[in-house]
Write a protein that holds these residues in place. Structure first.
Motif, mmCIF file in Angstrom:
data_model
loop_
_atom_site.group_PDB
_atom_site.id
_atom_site.type_symbol
_atom_site.label_atom_id
_atom_site.label_comp_id
_atom_site.label_asym_id
_atom_site.label_seq_id
_atom_site.Cartn_x
_atom_site.Cartn_y
_atom_site.Cartn_z
ATOM 1 N N LEU A 67 3.775 -28.828 -29.571
ATOM 2 C CA LEU A 67 2.573 -28.839 -28.652
ATOM 3 C C LEU A 67 3.168 -28.507 -27.035
ATOM 4 N N ASP A 68 4.425 -28.039 -26.914
ATOM 5 C CA ASP A 68 5.068 -27.881 -25.778
ATOM 6 C C ASP A 68 4.409 -26.476 -25.371
ATOM 7 N N VAL A 69 4.054 -25.710 -26.424
ATOM 8 C CA VAL A 69 3.692 -24.093 -25.894
ATOM 9 C C VAL A 69 2.423 -24.007 -25.828
ATOM 10 N N VAL A 70 1.571 -23.656 -24.777
ATOM 11 C CA VAL A 70 0.266 -23.565 -24.297
ATOM 12 C C VAL A 70 -0.275 -22.180 -23.967
ATOM 13 N N TYR A 71 1.025 -21.586 -23.162
ATOM 14 C CA TYR A 71 0.726 -20.196 -22.772
ATOM 15 C C TYR A 71 2.055 -19.265 -23.118
ATOM 16 N N ASN A 72 1.985 -17.987 -22.747
ATOM 17 C CA ASN A 72 3.236 -17.123 -22.985
ATOM 18 C C ASN A 72 4.399 -17.623 -22.303
ATOM 19 N N ALA A 73 4.182 -18.158 -21.077
ATOM 20 C CA ALA A 73 5.363 -18.680 -20.446
ATOM 21 C C ALA A 73 6.243 -19.657 -21.065
ATOM 22 N N GLY A 74 5.519 -20.476 -22.005
ATOM 23 C CA GLY A 74 6.166 -21.719 -22.542
ATOM 24 C C GLY A 74 7.133 -21.313 -23.791
ATOM 25 N N MET A 75 6.982 -19.940 -24.395
ATOM 26 C CA MET A 75 7.577 -19.625 -25.478
ATOM 27 C C MET A 75 9.089 -19.558 -25.318
#
Length: 92
Positions: A67-75
């Motif tokens: 659930l930590d990844v919401v947008y590309n920047a969190g990959m």
């Protein structure tokens, strides 16, 4: 480099210049471009494009357990390798 810039750089002391990491030369903008009546893109249309990109990313990451990844920047690296593959001829 234009003469004005060179003259200005000579005024800055060496130790201060040594601490400046990035030097970017910015080209002069013509007055006509700055003063023209050209209308740019509205905030509403930019907002719509940004929201569309966020919706795509939300759909992409909705199937990932993390659930930590919401947008590309969190990959993380694995997700980058999975979703950011370039074309075959670009790999060569």
């Amino acid at each position: 480099m234009p003469v004005v810039v060179t003259k200005y750089q000579k005024r800055i002391s060496g130790p201060i210049l040594d601490r400046i990491d990035i030097h970017i030369e910015v080209p002069r903008v013509d007055y006509e471009k700055l003063s023209g009546d050209r209308v740019g893109e509205t905030s509403a249309s930019i907002r719509a494009r940004v929201q569309a990109a966020r919706d795509i990313q939300a759909r992409r990451f909705s199937s990932i357990e993390s659930l930590d990844v919401v947008y590309n920047a969190g990959m993380v690296v694995g997700e980058i390798r999975q979703y950011c593959k370039g074309p075959e001829d670009g790999q060569r």
